[in-house]
Design a protein around this motif. Structure first.
Motif, PDB file in Angstrom:
ATOM      1  N   MET A   1      -2.932  10.962  13.610  1.00 19.66           N
ATOM      2  CA  MET A   1      -3.356   9.656  13.122  1.00 19.66           C
ATOM      3  C   MET A   1      -3.432   9.735  11.608  1.00 19.66           C
ATOM      4  N   ILE A   2      -2.737   8.852  10.995  1.00 18.42           N
ATOM      5  CA  ILE A   2      -2.747   8.861   9.534  1.00 18.42           C
ATOM      6  C   ILE A   2      -3.296   7.532   9.049  1.00 18.42           C
ATOM      7  N   VAL A   3      -4.315   7.639   8.287  1.00 19.75           N
ATOM      8  CA  VAL A   3      -4.938   6.424   7.784  1.00 19.75           C
ATOM      9  C   VAL A   3      -4.738   6.365   6.276  1.00 19.75           C
ATOM     10  N   ASP A   4      -4.001   5.396   5.872  1.00 16.24           N
ATOM     11  CA  ASP A   4      -3.814   5.200   4.437  1.00 16.24           C
ATOM     12  C   ASP A   4      -4.773   4.129   3.947  1.00 16.24           C
ATOM     13  N   VAL A   5      -5.419   4.442   2.891  1.00 19.33           N
ATOM     14  CA  VAL A   5      -6.254   3.419   2.263  1.00 19.33           C
ATOM     15  C   VAL A   5      -5.500   2.934   1.041  1.00 19.33           C
ATOM     16  N   ILE A   6      -5.328   1.655   0.994  1.00 22.82           N
ATOM     17  CA  ILE A   6      -4.444   1.103  -0.019  1.00 22.82           C
ATOM     18  C   ILE A   6      -5.214   0.233  -0.997  1.00 22.82           C
ATOM     19  N   LEU A   7      -5.004   0.520  -2.217  1.00 24.16           N
ATOM     20  CA  LEU A   7      -5.625  -0.292  -3.252  1.00 24.16           C
ATOM     21  C   LEU A   7      -4.622  -1.332  -3.709  1.00 24.16           C
ATOM     22  N   MET A   8      -5.051  -2.557  -3.631  1.00 23.42           N
ATOM     23  CA  MET A   8      -4.161  -3.634  -4.050  1.00 23.42           C
ATOM     24  C   MET A   8      -4.767  -4.296  -5.259  1.00 23.42           C
TER      25      MET A   8
ATOM     26  N   TRP B   1      -3.076 -13.948 -11.354  1.00 30.48           N
ATOM     27  CA  TRP B   1      -2.532 -14.199 -10.036  1.00 30.48           C
ATOM     28  C   TRP B   1      -2.966 -15.539  -9.523  1.00 30.48           C
ATOM     29  N   ASP B   2      -2.177 -15.992  -8.635  1.00 35.31           N
ATOM     30  CA  ASP B   2      -2.437 -17.307  -8.087  1.00 35.31           C
ATOM     31  C   ASP B   2      -3.499 -17.234  -7.002  1.00 35.31           C
TER      32      ASP B   2
ATOM     33  N   CYS C   1       4.989 -13.456  -5.395  1.00 40.84           N
ATOM     34  CA  CYS C   1       4.948 -14.244  -6.606  1.00 40.84           C
ATOM     35  C   CYS C   1       4.165 -13.558  -7.697  1.00 40.84           C
ATOM     36  N   GLU C   2       3.694 -12.433  -7.439  1.00 39.37           N
ATOM     37  CA  GLU C   2       2.964 -11.764  -8.476  1.00 39.37           C
ATOM     38  C   GLU C   2       3.469 -10.344  -8.514  1.00 39.37           C
ATOM     39  N   ALA C   3       3.248  -9.771  -9.641  1.00 37.82           N
ATOM     40  CA  ALA C   3       3.603  -8.377  -9.686  1.00 37.82           C
ATOM     41  C   ALA C   3       2.578  -7.672  -8.847  1.00 37.82           C
ATOM     42  N   LYS C   4       2.972  -7.246  -7.748  1.00 37.70           N
ATOM     43  CA  LYS C   4       1.933  -6.648  -6.925  1.00 37.70           C
ATOM     44  C   LYS C   4       1.812  -5.184  -7.250  1.00 37.70           C
ATOM     45  N   ASN C   5       0.621  -4.781  -7.198  1.00 39.93           N
ATOM     46  CA  ASN C   5       0.337  -3.426  -7.577  1.00 39.93           C
ATOM     47  C   ASN C   5      -0.455  -2.819  -6.450  1.00 39.93           C
ATOM     48  N   GLU C   6       0.216  -1.992  -5.746  1.00 44.50           N
ATOM     49  CA  GLU C   6      -0.382  -1.508  -4.534  1.00 44.50           C
ATOM     50  C   GLU C   6      -0.194  -0.021  -4.509  1.00 44.50           C
ATOM     51  N   LYS C   7      -1.258   0.663  -4.300  1.00 45.96           N
ATOM     52  CA  LYS C   7      -1.011   2.091  -4.160  1.00 45.96           C
ATOM     53  C   LYS C   7      -1.958   2.710  -3.159  1.00 45.96           C
ATOM     54  N   ILE C   8      -1.475   3.742  -2.614  1.00 46.04           N
ATOM     55  CA  ILE C   8      -2.279   4.457  -1.625  1.00 46.04           C
ATOM     56  C   ILE C   8      -3.242   5.343  -2.374  1.00 46.04           C
ATOM     57  N   ILE C   9      -4.483   5.126  -2.138  1.00 48.15           N
ATOM     58  CA  ILE C   9      -5.445   5.944  -2.862  1.00 48.15           C
ATOM     59  C   ILE C   9      -6.042   7.031  -1.987  1.00 48.15           C
ATOM     60  N   GLU C  10      -5.891   6.878  -0.723  1.00 49.24           N
ATOM     61  CA  GLU C  10      -6.384   7.941   0.150  1.00 49.24           C
ATOM     62  C   GLU C  10      -5.467   8.037   1.349  1.00 49.24           C
ATOM     63  N   ARG C  11      -5.234   9.219   1.748  1.00 47.01           N
ATOM     64  CA  ARG C  11      -4.507   9.389   3.003  1.00 47.01           C
ATOM     65  C   ARG C  11      -5.267  10.393   3.859  1.00 47.01           C
ATOM     66  N   TRP C  12      -5.743   9.886   4.937  1.00 50.10           N
ATOM     67  CA  TRP C  12      -6.472  10.750   5.869  1.00 50.10           C
ATOM     68  C   TRP C  12      -5.514  11.174   6.969  1.00 50.10           C
ATOM     69  N   VAL C  13      -5.506  12.426   7.202  1.00 50.72           N
ATOM     70  CA  VAL C  13      -4.618  12.908   8.260  1.00 50.72           C
ATOM     71  C   VAL C  13      -5.455  13.601   9.315  1.00 50.72           C
ATOM     72  N   LEU C  14      -5.328  13.113  10.489  1.00 49.77           N
ATOM     73  CA  LEU C  14      -6.135  13.599  11.587  1.00 49.77           C
ATOM     74  C   LEU C  14      -5.160  14.048  12.655  1.00 49.77           C
TER      75      LEU C  14
ATOM     76  N   ARG D   1     -13.406  -9.496  -7.893  1.00 53.06           N
ATOM     77  CA  ARG D   1     -12.691  -8.250  -8.119  1.00 53.06           C
ATOM     78  C   ARG D   1     -11.214  -8.536  -8.161  1.00 53.06           C
ATOM     79  N   LEU D   2     -10.595  -7.822  -9.004  1.00 58.20           N
ATOM     80  CA  LEU D   2      -9.157  -8.029  -9.078  1.00 58.20           C
ATOM     81  C   LEU D   2      -8.417  -7.041  -8.204  1.00 58.20           C
ATOM     82  N   TYR D   3      -9.106  -6.550  -7.258  1.00 58.44           N
ATOM     83  CA  TYR D   3      -8.415  -5.637  -6.361  1.00 58.44           C
ATOM     84  C   TYR D   3      -8.972  -5.840  -4.968  1.00 58.44           C
ATOM     85  N   ASN D   4      -8.299  -5.255  -4.074  1.00 59.54           N
ATOM     86  CA  ASN D   4      -8.793  -5.294  -2.700  1.00 59.54           C
ATOM     87  C   ASN D   4      -8.360  -4.005  -2.030  1.00 59.54           C
TER      88      ASN D   4
END
Lengths: 643, 218
Positions: free
Chosen positions: A96-103, A109-110, A141-154, A216-219
């Motif tokens: 099980m791989i859980v990626d936590v993604i910072l957007m 942004w609209d 429509c926006e420059a999306k900025n998304e990155k994986i900030i954590e990856r849990w590997v179980l 917040r400008l992120y999620n």
């Protein structure tokens, strides 16, 4: 303790069960403190009055749920986790791989594109799920900025065959002690996992996200899958690894590790954006506000009269532009989220109209490319009705607590969007081909349509009706309330909302509905007034808890905004704001057209409105009949009046 | 039985930080050792950007606060000393009397040493006291220094929490079977000592004798 599982089970079976539960618990622990849709913190102490936690989760003295007993660790409800784990259970102890993604959101942004939603998706094999906190990931429509900030590997690495405990370990001598030992060590490991998730940098993001009223400008989003693309070396270089000591079992070992970005913090320091008018519109769509949307779910589930005010909150807060995905696909099957995603993608293009209309088309492909996984599914909304195994009513009942909760949570928002969507096909046509402005009638019928599962075949009728009603908006509207009263509140709500929306097209008509809309908004949707009642009712409805919990913060945030009496939260909140936006609307419509093209058959969307869920086919038929009659009547009337 | 010992890194704290730091560390350890059914509680530190977990046991919380009070007392009475708190977990055995002759014997299976160095004259304070005389600049630097110190302490504290987590991860075998479902499942004791106490060495010695062979300093 090991005693919690019966003696009747064989040792290997016990071990397997422990391992399975270990996966579930781990996922729960991780998502509980990463998925902003669950407020894991709202109820952590009694000091937060607002969050008055459900009885089941707050006082430590309260009875523990069976799930809590596993590993002696009682956790808060986390729908995201529950849902994902149900999924995972079907896979045979796969990793099980859980990626936590910072957007991250760009500053400009609209707002509407950000209306948070939860998309979850899976591929056909059912092994992967995507669970995004907001739809900005699909927003081109926006420059999306998304990155994986954590990856849990179980992972369970079995020494022998597949880890399903096929009895091979029966030969082990000290098998009974080993299951006890396994259990104890799992407890220990989970404790450290629990503490660790709170120490990693991402936790701060999560905490800020759910606990502050600031925008917040992120999620944060997450993705649970059994297979992921490995990071590139460069990516991995930015990350640190924490490996928990594996737990050995007689036939394998349980491994847990996390790869995390230590430099997440630059994001969290920046985002405490001052509240400026420019940003205010976002608030509606901000992550904190998201929960609000789900409020309706609670009332729905309780089928209490309060549902209408709650539902309304929805409508103003975010549906206007929304082709809400859930509506398309009432089935609890994960696919529906997909539809969500794809739709919202389009929607987002559509939304920015004011500033960025030209982007609309360019960016769509880009978005798709960025999210290839979504691409496959994007058509799903269209088809979803058919593939979804369960028709609306069964859906509603069948899927345990979790699905129910999810369904419910989305159902309210759904209904409106559905009608909206459904109206889209016709709208654009009208717009483009027949410039005739008044859409009310159209929408009206459409929304009606949306409320009735059985209706899709009649689309032609609807169209006809629609063309008639166009000429007679006022009448149509007048009919509405009475007609709708029975089916569901949200239905009528949606129609009024629609008419409301019409107003800018058709200034001649500023009917009671506008007022109605505003009034409605006030009681239910004002966050401030909202929380308390909402909460008091919640505790009694265990299934409905989660959606509500988190919204406390959101509500508070909303309240702050209200108090500040900042400029209109969003264009659609009040008529006045909207009027000047006629041009936007046009763009919107053309966008809607896009949507239609994508979703080949508008009617399919209609059929699956969330509202339907609670109705039986018989009901639907009955209503259909009623509507036919009404339609005939209207046609007659219009003929007469034309004459 | 093996007694595992964990010496936590020394922390330099100001007086007003003692309570929070100790709570954070002690509760974190307890959370990993309260293996009964618990409903964890997240606590955000006020002084630092750190969230730790309590196991939600009121009684334990009370006892920890009590011990912290004692510790602070001691610090006030004997400034300029390094202070140490020892948290140990044990099992009670009604075994036969060895030549130590305790009927009820405490078999320590784990000890945690928390080392605090309480700074008496924090730079921040001196900066403040000069403030009336001197102009803005020195005050600023003092504040700056304070902030830097605080950040450093936060880092160290976080390190310690990770040290705890690593320890409990690596050492699992010595943990006795979980006796019951009570949250705080194992008996424990918290002792306070300061480095210059002559009793301290004695205490350590006794404990070593009692518990057999401590695996020193992890």
């Amino acid at each position: 303790m090991a005693s919690s599982h019966g003696n009747t089970h064989s040792e290997p079976a016990k071990m397997e069960q422990i391992i399975t539960e270990f996966f579930a618990k781990s996922l729960h622990i991780i998502l509980e403190s990463r998925s902003p849709y669950v407020s894991s913190r709202n109820n952590y102490s009694g000091e937060q009055v607002l969050s008055s936690p459900s009885p089941s989760s707050s006082p430590s003295s309260s009875s523990f749920k069976p799930r809590d007993k596993w590993f002696n660790l009682a956790l808060r409800d986390c729908p995201a986790a529950l849902e994902n784990i149900d999924f995972w259970r079907q896979s045979n102890l796969e990793p099980m791989i859980v990626d936590v993604i910072l957007m991250q959101r760009p500053n400009d942004w609209d707002p509407s594109s950000f209306s948070p939603k939860r998309g979850l998706a899976r591929n056909s094999s059912g092994k992967e799920r995507y669970y995004y906190g907001s739809d900005n990931d699909e927003c081109g429509c926006e420059a999306k900025n998304e990155k994986i900030i954590e990856r849990w590997v179980l992972q369970y690495e079995s020494k022998k065959s597949s880890g399903n405990g096929g009895g091979s370990s029966g030969s082990k001598r000290s098998s009974s002690t080993s299951s006890h030992a396994l259990y104890k060590k799992s407890i220990l490991l989970l404790r450290s996992l629990y503490a660790t998730v709170r120490l990693l940098p991402a936790y701060k993001l999560f905490r800020d996200l759910i606990s502050s009223a600031q925008i917040r400008l992120y999620n944060l989003g997450h993705r649970v899958s059994s297979f992921v693309e490995p990071f590139t070396h460069r990516e991995e270089a930015d990350m640190q690894r924490f490996v928990f000591t594996p737990v050995d079992t007689s036939c394998g070992r349980l491994c847990l590790s996390v790869l995390y970005r230590s430099s997440v913090l630059d994001v969290s320091s920046e985002p405490s954006t001052p509240i400026s008018p420019q940003i205010i519109p976002e608030y509606v769509g901000s992550p904190m506000a998201e929960p609000l949307k789900r409020f309706p779910s609670v009332p729905v589930s309780q089928s209490s009269p309060s549902s209408s005010p709650f539902g309304r909150r929805h409508s103003w807060s975010y549906d206007l532009y929304r082709a809400s995905p859930p509506s398309m696909n009432p089935s609890p099957s994960p696919t529906y989220s997909e539809s969500h995603a794809s739709l919202s993608k389009q929607r987002s293009h559509r939304l920015p109209p004011a500033g960025l209309p030209r982007h609309l088309h360019d960016e769509t492909p880009a978005a798709h490319m960025k999210n290839p996984s979504y691409d496959e599914y994007s058509p799903s909304p269209v088809f979803s009705p058919s593939p979804s195994p369960s028709p609306p009513p069964p859906t509603y009942v069948s899927g345990g607590n979790i699905t129910k909760a999810l369904l419910r949570s989305e159902s309210a928002p759904v209904s409106i969007p559905a009608s909206r969507l459904s109206s889209m096909p016709s709208l654009p046509n009208n717009q483009l081909m027949l410039p005739s402005p008044p859409m009310k009638g159209t929408r009206f019928t459409v929304s009606k349509h949306a409320a009735h599962p059985g209706l899709h075949q009649t689309s032609s009728t609807v169209d006809k009706l629609f063309s008639f009603s166009k000429d007679e908006p006022g009448k149509m509207l007048g009919v509405k309330p009475s007609t709708n009263s029975s089916p569901s509140k949200s239905f009528s709500r949606s129609s009024s909302r629609l008419s409301f929306q019409d107003d800018y097209d058709d200034s001649e008509f500023s009917g009671p509905f506008i007022v109605d809309e505003d009034d409605m908004v006030d009681p239910g949707s004002r966050p401030g007034s909202f929380d308390l009642p909402g909460h008091s009712s919640i505790p009694h409805e265990p299934g409905g808890i989660f959606p509500v919990k988190k919204s406390q913060d959101a509500a508070v945030g909303a309240l702050v905004h209200m108090l500040k009496k900042a400029p209109p939260l969003r264009q659609d909140i009040s008529v006045t704001t909207q009027l000047p936006q006629g041009s936007k609307l046009h763009t919107l419509r053309s966008c809607m057209q896009d949507t239609n093209e994508t979703s080949e058959e508008p009617t399919s969307n209609l059929s699956s409105s969330g509202l339907i869920a609670s109705k039986t086919t018989a009901d639907a038929l009955e209503e259909l009949r009623g509507y036919r009659e009404m339609k005939d009547l209207l046609i007659m009337q219009s003929k007469i009046s034309q004459a | 039985m093996n007694c595992e010992v964990c010496q936590l890194k020394e922390l330099e704290v100001e007086h007003f930080e003692i309570r929070e730091v100790l709570r954070c560390i002690l509760h974190t350890i307890f959370f990993h050792r309260a293996l009964g059914l618990v409903r964890p509680k997240d606590i955000d530190l006020e002084l630092f950007e750190i969230t730790y977990v309590q196991c939600g046991d009121m009684e334990l919380e009370r006892k920890i606060d009590e011990k912290i009070d004692q510790f602070i007392d001691k610090v006030e009475k004997h400034p300029n000393k390094k202070n140490q708190i020892c948290l140990s977990f044990y099992e009670v055995k009604n075994k036969q009397a060895t030549w130590f002759s305790n009927k009820v014997e405490r078999l320590h299976w784990e000890q945690w040493y928390i080392n605090l160095n309480v700074t008496q004259n924090p730079k921040g304070h001196s900066g403040k006291s000069h403030l009336p005389k001197v102009e803005v600049n020195p005050g600023d630097t003092a504040a700056e220094a304070r902030r830097a110190r605080r950040t450093a302490l936060e880092c160290s504290l976080r390190d310690i929490l990770f040290q705890i987590i690593r320890f409990v991860n690596e050492k699992r075998d010595h943990v006795p079977p979980i006796p019951n479902l009570d949250g705080v499942s194992f008996p424990y004791e918290i002792t306070i000592s300061s480095s210059s106490d002559s009793a301290f060495g004695m205490d350590m010695f006794k404990r070593m004798l009692q518990t057999g062979h401590p695996t020193m300093l992890s």
